[in-house]
Design an enzyme around this catalytic site. Sequence first.
Site, PDB file in Angstrom:
ATOM      1  N   ILE A   1      20.404  -0.501  20.459  1.00 18.76           N
ATOM      2  CA  ILE A   1      19.149   0.059  19.970  1.00 18.76           C
ATOM      3  C   ILE A   1      19.377   1.529  19.594  1.00 18.76           C
ATOM      4  O   ILE A   1      18.921   2.445  20.285  1.00 18.76           O
ATOM      5  CB  ILE A   1      18.022  -0.097  21.020  1.00 18.76           C
ATOM      6  CG1 ILE A   1      17.902  -1.561  21.451  1.00 18.76           C
ATOM      7  CG2 ILE A   1      16.692   0.384  20.448  1.00 18.76           C
ATOM      8  CD1 ILE A   1      16.820  -1.827  22.465  1.00 18.76           C
ATOM      9  N   PRO A   2      20.109   1.754  18.495  1.00 15.81           N
ATOM     10  CA  PRO A   2      20.316   3.143  18.057  1.00 15.81           C
ATOM     11  C   PRO A   2      18.975   3.765  17.656  1.00 15.81           C
ATOM     12  O   PRO A   2      18.113   3.075  17.112  1.00 15.81           O
ATOM     13  CB  PRO A   2      21.264   3.019  16.865  1.00 15.81           C
ATOM     14  CG  PRO A   2      21.310   1.589  16.495  1.00 15.81           C
ATOM     15  CD  PRO A   2      20.741   0.798  17.611  1.00 15.81           C
ATOM     16  N   HIS A   3      18.814   5.031  17.957  1.00 19.17           N
ATOM     17  CA  HIS A   3      17.560   5.684  17.622  1.00 19.17           C
ATOM     18  C   HIS A   3      17.766   7.177  17.430  1.00 19.17           C
ATOM     19  O   HIS A   3      18.765   7.732  17.871  1.00 19.17           O
ATOM     20  CB  HIS A   3      16.493   5.424  18.696  1.00 19.17           C
ATOM     21  CG  HIS A   3      16.946   5.724  20.087  1.00 19.17           C
ATOM     22  ND1 HIS A   3      17.735   4.860  20.817  1.00 19.17           N
ATOM     23  CD2 HIS A   3      16.732   6.799  20.882  1.00 19.17           C
ATOM     24  CE1 HIS A   3      17.974   5.377  22.009  1.00 19.17           C
ATOM     25  NE2 HIS A   3      17.381   6.559  22.065  1.00 19.17           N
ATOM     26  N   GLY A   4      16.813   7.772  16.741  1.00 22.25           N
ATOM     27  CA  GLY A   4      16.891   9.196  16.491  1.00 22.25           C
ATOM     28  C   GLY A   4      15.533   9.775  16.160  1.00 22.25           C
ATOM     29  O   GLY A   4      14.619   9.055  15.770  1.00 22.25           O
TER      30      GLY A   4
END
Length: 147
Positions: free
Chosen positions: A64-67
Amino acid sequence: MELSTILQPECTTCATPGSKKKVLELISDIAAVQYPTLSSQEIFESLLAREKMGSTGIGNGIAIPHGRLANIERPVAVLVKCEDPIAFDSIDKKPVDILFALLVPSDQCEQHLATLSSMAEKLNDKAVLKQLRKTSNESELYQVITQ
Protein backbone atom coordinates in the site's frame (compact mmCIF):
# COMPACT_ATOMS: atom_id res chain seq x y z
CA MET A 1 -15.41 7.21 2.29
CA GLU A 2 -16.71 5.31 -0.72
CA LEU A 3 -13.75 3.79 -2.57
CA SER A 4 -15.18 4.73 -5.97
CA THR A 5 -14.79 8.42 -5.04
CA ILE A 6 -11.00 8.12 -4.93
CA LEU A 7 -10.36 5.21 -7.31
CA GLN A 8 -11.40 5.77 -10.91
CA PRO A 9 -11.60 2.90 -13.44
CA GLU A 10 -8.75 4.47 -15.45
CA CYS A 11 -6.55 4.24 -12.34
CA THR A 12 -6.86 0.47 -12.21
CA THR A 13 -4.41 -1.62 -14.21
CA CYS A 14 -2.98 -5.08 -14.75
CA ALA A 15 0.72 -4.84 -15.60
CA THR A 16 4.12 -6.49 -15.53
CA PRO A 17 6.34 -3.74 -14.10
CA GLY A 18 9.28 -5.98 -13.18
CA SER A 19 10.60 -4.08 -10.16
CA LYS A 20 9.60 -1.94 -7.20
CA LYS A 21 10.97 1.19 -8.88
CA LYS A 22 9.10 0.45 -12.12
CA VAL A 23 5.77 -0.14 -10.36
CA LEU A 24 6.13 3.11 -8.40
CA GLU A 25 6.87 4.89 -11.69
CA LEU A 26 3.79 3.27 -13.25
CA ILE A 27 1.63 4.39 -10.32
CA SER A 28 3.06 7.91 -10.64
CA ASP A 29 2.31 8.05 -14.38
CA ILE A 30 -1.27 6.90 -13.84
CA ALA A 31 -1.85 9.35 -10.96
CA ALA A 32 -0.35 12.25 -12.91
CA VAL A 33 -3.25 12.00 -15.38
CA GLN A 34 -5.59 12.76 -12.45
CA TYR A 35 -3.43 15.73 -11.41
CA PRO A 36 -2.32 17.59 -14.55
CA THR A 37 -0.67 20.26 -12.36
CA LEU A 38 1.77 17.67 -10.98
CA SER A 39 4.46 15.80 -12.81
CA SER A 40 4.75 12.07 -12.48
CA GLN A 41 8.24 12.75 -11.08
CA GLU A 42 6.79 14.74 -8.14
CA ILE A 43 4.38 11.91 -7.39
CA PHE A 44 7.14 9.31 -7.71
CA GLU A 45 9.36 11.26 -5.30
CA SER A 46 6.51 11.41 -2.76
CA LEU A 47 6.00 7.63 -2.95
CA LEU A 48 9.74 6.97 -2.85
CA ALA A 49 10.20 9.23 0.20
CA ARG A 50 7.63 7.15 2.06
CA GLU A 51 9.27 3.87 0.98
CA LYS A 52 12.61 5.11 2.32
CA MET A 53 11.02 5.33 5.77
CA GLY A 54 10.09 1.64 5.52
CA SER A 55 8.46 -0.63 3.00
CA THR A 56 4.72 -0.35 2.50
CA GLY A 57 4.63 -4.06 1.66
CA ILE A 58 2.24 -5.31 4.35
CA GLY A 59 2.63 -9.02 3.60
CA ASN A 60 0.61 -11.68 1.80
CA GLY A 61 1.58 -10.22 -1.59
CA ILE A 62 0.09 -6.79 -0.83
CA ALA A 63 1.65 -3.31 -0.79
CA ILE A 64 0.00 0.00 0.00
CA PRO A 65 2.38 2.72 -1.21
CA HIS A 66 1.22 6.18 -0.26
CA GLY A 67 2.28 9.77 -0.18
CA ARG A 68 1.20 13.27 0.72
CA LEU A 69 1.31 16.11 -1.76
CA ALA A 70 0.84 19.81 -1.05
CA ASN A 71 -0.58 20.75 -4.44
CA ILE A 72 -3.64 18.50 -4.57
CA GLU A 73 -7.20 19.08 -3.39
CA ARG A 74 -8.55 15.54 -3.23
CA PRO A 75 -7.21 12.03 -2.64
CA VAL A 76 -6.60 9.72 -5.56
CA ALA A 77 -5.93 6.00 -5.56
CA VAL A 78 -4.27 3.66 -8.05
CA LEU A 79 -4.72 -0.11 -8.04
CA VAL A 80 -2.16 -2.33 -9.77
CA LYS A 81 -2.29 -6.08 -10.18
CA CYS A 82 1.13 -7.41 -11.22
CA GLU A 83 0.99 -10.34 -13.60
CA ASP A 84 4.35 -11.44 -12.19
CA PRO A 85 4.95 -10.72 -8.48
CA ILE A 86 7.81 -8.33 -7.70
CA ALA A 87 10.25 -8.00 -4.82
CA PHE A 88 9.03 -5.19 -2.57
CA ASP A 89 10.90 -5.58 0.73
CA SER A 90 7.63 -6.68 2.37
CA ILE A 91 7.49 -7.47 6.06
CA ASP A 92 7.04 -11.17 5.24
CA LYS A 93 9.81 -11.04 2.58
CA LYS A 94 7.34 -12.36 -0.07
CA PRO A 95 6.92 -10.74 -3.49
CA VAL A 96 3.97 -8.40 -4.14
CA ASP A 97 1.30 -8.73 -6.81
CA ILE A 98 -1.44 -6.38 -5.53
CA LEU A 99 -0.67 -2.70 -4.92
CA PHE A 100 -3.12 -0.09 -3.74
CA ALA A 101 -1.50 3.34 -3.88
CA LEU A 102 -2.98 6.39 -2.21
CA LEU A 103 -2.05 10.03 -2.68
CA VAL A 104 -3.61 12.59 -0.39
CA PRO A 105 -3.41 16.33 0.24
CA SER A 106 -0.81 16.99 2.91
CA ASP A 107 -3.41 18.63 5.16
CA GLN A 108 -5.70 15.54 5.30
CA CYS A 109 -3.76 13.27 7.68
CA GLU A 110 -6.77 11.82 9.52
CA GLN A 111 -8.62 10.91 6.34
CA HIS A 112 -5.39 9.49 4.91
CA LEU A 113 -4.92 7.14 7.86
CA ALA A 114 -8.57 6.06 7.89
CA THR A 115 -8.50 5.27 4.16
CA LEU A 116 -5.25 3.31 4.46
CA SER A 117 -6.63 1.35 7.38
CA SER A 118 -9.88 0.44 5.63
CA MET A 119 -8.02 -0.57 2.46
CA ALA A 120 -5.57 -2.75 4.41
CA GLU A 121 -8.54 -4.42 6.09
CA LYS A 122 -10.26 -5.02 2.74
CA LEU A 123 -7.10 -6.42 1.14
CA ASN A 124 -6.52 -8.72 4.10
CA ASP A 125 -9.92 -10.34 3.43
CA LYS A 126 -8.93 -13.69 1.88
CA ALA A 127 -12.05 -13.84 -0.30
CA VAL A 128 -11.47 -10.36 -1.77
CA LEU A 129 -7.78 -11.08 -2.32
CA LYS A 130 -8.57 -14.36 -4.07
CA GLN A 131 -11.08 -12.59 -6.35
CA LEU A 132 -8.57 -9.85 -7.17
CA ARG A 133 -5.95 -12.41 -8.12
CA LYS A 134 -8.42 -14.27 -10.35
CA THR A 135 -9.31 -11.18 -12.40
CA SER A 136 -8.12 -11.10 -15.98
CA ASN A 137 -8.56 -7.42 -16.88
CA GLU A 138 -8.82 -3.90 -15.47
CA SER A 139 -12.62 -3.82 -15.55
CA GLU A 140 -12.92 -6.97 -13.43
CA LEU A 141 -10.23 -5.69 -11.07
CA TYR A 142 -12.13 -2.41 -10.57
CA GLN A 143 -15.43 -4.20 -10.00
CA VAL A 144 -13.98 -6.53 -7.36
CA ILE A 145 -12.26 -3.79 -5.37
CA THR A 146 -15.21 -1.37 -5.42
CA GLN A 147 -18.02 -3.84 -4.66
